[in-house]
Each structure stands twice: as structure tokens, then as C-alpha cells.
Design an enzyme around this catalytic site. Structure first.
Site, short mmCIF file in Angstrom:
data_model
loop_
_atom_site.label_atom_id
_atom_site.label_comp_id
_atom_site.label_asym_id
_atom_site.label_seq_id
_atom_site.Cartn_x
_atom_site.Cartn_y
_atom_site.Cartn_z
N GLU A 1 0.78 -1.34 0.02
CA GLU A 1 -0.01 0.09 0.10
C GLU A 1 0.96 1.27 0.02
O GLU A 1 0.42 2.53 0.34
CB GLU A 1 -0.81 -0.12 1.20
CG GLU A 1 -1.95 -0.80 1.13
CD GLU A 1 -3.05 -0.55 0.07
OE1 GLU A 1 -2.88 0.04 -0.75
OE2 GLU A 1 -4.13 -1.47 0.10
N HIS B 1 -2.40 2.60 8.26
CA HIS B 1 -3.54 1.94 7.78
C HIS B 1 -3.77 0.61 8.54
O HIS B 1 -2.81 0.02 8.68
CB HIS B 1 -3.09 1.85 6.13
CG HIS B 1 -4.01 0.74 5.45
ND1 HIS B 1 -4.99 0.91 5.45
CD2 HIS B 1 -3.46 -0.31 4.82
CE1 HIS B 1 -5.86 -0.36 4.79
NE2 HIS B 1 -4.68 -0.84 4.53
N HIS C 1 -6.68 -2.69 9.25
CA HIS C 1 -7.89 -3.43 8.94
C HIS C 1 -8.47 -3.74 10.26
O HIS C 1 -8.91 -5.13 10.56
CB HIS C 1 -7.44 -4.72 8.21
CG HIS C 1 -7.10 -4.80 6.74
ND1 HIS C 1 -6.79 -5.65 6.03
CD2 HIS C 1 -6.79 -3.67 5.98
CE1 HIS C 1 -5.97 -5.37 4.73
NE2 HIS C 1 -6.20 -3.97 4.92
N HIS D 1 -12.75 -2.53 2.95
CA HIS D 1 -11.43 -2.75 3.45
C HIS D 1 -10.80 -2.38 4.68
O HIS D 1 -10.36 -3.13 5.38
CB HIS D 1 -10.55 -1.96 2.23
CG HIS D 1 -9.08 -2.00 2.10
ND1 HIS D 1 -8.12 -1.64 1.11
CD2 HIS D 1 -8.08 -2.46 3.28
CE1 HIS D 1 -7.00 -1.63 1.31
NE2 HIS D 1 -6.98 -2.35 2.58
ZN ZN Z 1 -5.40 -2.80 3.70
#
Ligand code: ZN
Length: 216
Positions: free
Chosen positions: A78, A97, A99, A160
Site C-alpha cells: 500500500e 493504515h 484492517h 477494506h
Molecule cells: Zn489494507
């Protein structure tokens, strides 16, 4: 370009914060990634597949904002999303970032986190938006996320997870933790139906007070 002492200190901080995010349970099976700005045109980012146990200061990958990197370790898949946020937002010193469970729960409905609690305002507005789904690692996802972080410091990523920016690694990690808490509380509130949201006058008062107190 950042000098070596600055880069070394940022590598230590990145590894520490990566382990901390792991200890909070926000990055199970290396699904998330952390980065910080390095000098005018680069960043340090966690490598793909890093675990809290394996993450060391030297594991961080130095990547220019146009995507050039060297060494044995590959940057997180990413990296484009992180680079786009640094390119578009001068105030971004670090990006997280994840999840994390409750952010994914809300993002899976492709809906913003509404202003059901005043601390939703700590991300800069009366909600936390959710951008449309785009395949991981793509320019489209990077564009969507960077645009959403214009008048907010965090957004949900449809089907996501979440991404946020901060002045530095500690503040970006705190924002990721806070958003997970807020999404958890929203999911709990939804057990009783759709919760009330603050009205415009209440938001106006909140932002005036928060700015006067130096919180925003
Ligand atoms: Zn991700």
C-alpha cells in the site's frame, strides 16, 4: 534530504509504533502498515509481511514519493496510498493504515461513521467519510484516500479498512486507535437502533471550544 541521525531516529520510532499497534490488536496478521515522512521527497514505510516480532528499525523501507526504493525488503503493497497522502497534504508527517475489526465492520457497509459522539469531531468534521472500494495497492485507492484526507485526518476505506494521517507517528497511531474505539462504540450503539447525531449548532459549539482549547 534527511540526515542519517534523523533517519535513524525515525526508524526506531517506526519499529516501536509498529509493535505498539500490534499490541493494541489493530494489525493482526500484518494487515496494516505505518509510515513517516523522511525529508522533502521520501518516506519510511513498514515492509510487506512484517510482524511485531520481526519488525526492527532496519526493516523499514525508504521509498521516494514517486515509488523508487532499494534493498532486500519490499515496501508495503500500500505504499502508493501513503505516498499520495504525503504528496497532497503538507501537514502529514505520518500515516497509519489498518484492517482493525470495527473500522472494517463499518466500512463493509460503505457508510461514513456518523457524528454520534462529539469525539468524531476530533477527525476534523461531523463524520468520518468512507471512500468507495478500489483494489488494494492501486492508484485509484491512493487517490480516493488522499482526497478524503483533505478536510479530515482519517477515512474509512469501503470493504477494506481505514487510513489516517498525523503530525507524527505517535499522533497518527493515536488517531487509528481512536477511530477503532469510535467505530466499536457506534456498532454497540446500533444494537439499539440508529443513534442520534449531534446537530449543526452542537458541532459549531464543539469546534469553537476544541479550537480554543488547542485540541484541533
Ligand atoms: Zn489494507
Amino acid at each position: 534530504m534527511a540526515d542519517n541521525a534523523e533517519e535513524d531516529a525515525l526508524r526506531v520510532a517506526l519499529a516501536q509504533q509498529y509493535r505498539y499497534v500490534g499490541s493494541l490488536g489493530l494489525n493482526e496478521l500484518a494487515s496494516g502498515n505505518l509510515s513517516c515522512r523522511l525529508g522533502a521527497d521520501a518516506m519510511l514505510i513498514s515492509p510487506g509481511g512484517a510482524t511485531p516480532e520481526s519488525m526492527q528499525p532496519e526493516s523499514a523501507v525508504k521509498v521516494t514519493l514517486d515509488g523508487a526504493w532499494a534493498g532486500e525488503r519490499k515496501p508495503s503493497s500500500e505504499w502508493r496510498m501513503h505516498a499520495a497522502i504525503y504528496q497532497q497534504h503538507a501537514a502529514a508527517g505520518a500515516v497509519v493504515h489498518t484492517h482493525s475489526d470495527y473500522c472494517v465492520a463499518v466500512a463493509s457497509h460503505n457508510q461514513p461513521l456518523p457524528g454520534f459522539h462529539y469525539l468524531v469531531g476530533s477527525f476534523g468534521g461531523n463524520d468520518v467519510p468512507c471512500v468507495s472500494y478500489a483494489t488494494f495497492g492501486t492508484d485509484e485507492l491512493a487517490r480516493n484516500a488522499a482526497n478524503a484526507l483533505t478536510d479530515r485526518t482519517a477515512c474509512l476505506l469501503g470493504n477494506h479498512g481505514m487510513i489516517c494521517r498525523g503530525d507524527d507517528l505517535a499522533s497518527a497511531v493515536e488517531a487509528a486507535h481512536r477511530l477503532e474505539i469510535m467505530c466499536r462504540q457506534y456498532v454497540l450503539a446500533r444494537q439499539l437502533g440508529e443513534p442520534d447525531v449531534l446537530n449543526d449548532a452542537q458541532w459549531k459549539d464543539f469546534f469553537e471550544r476544541a479550537r480554543a482549547a488547542g485540541y484541533l
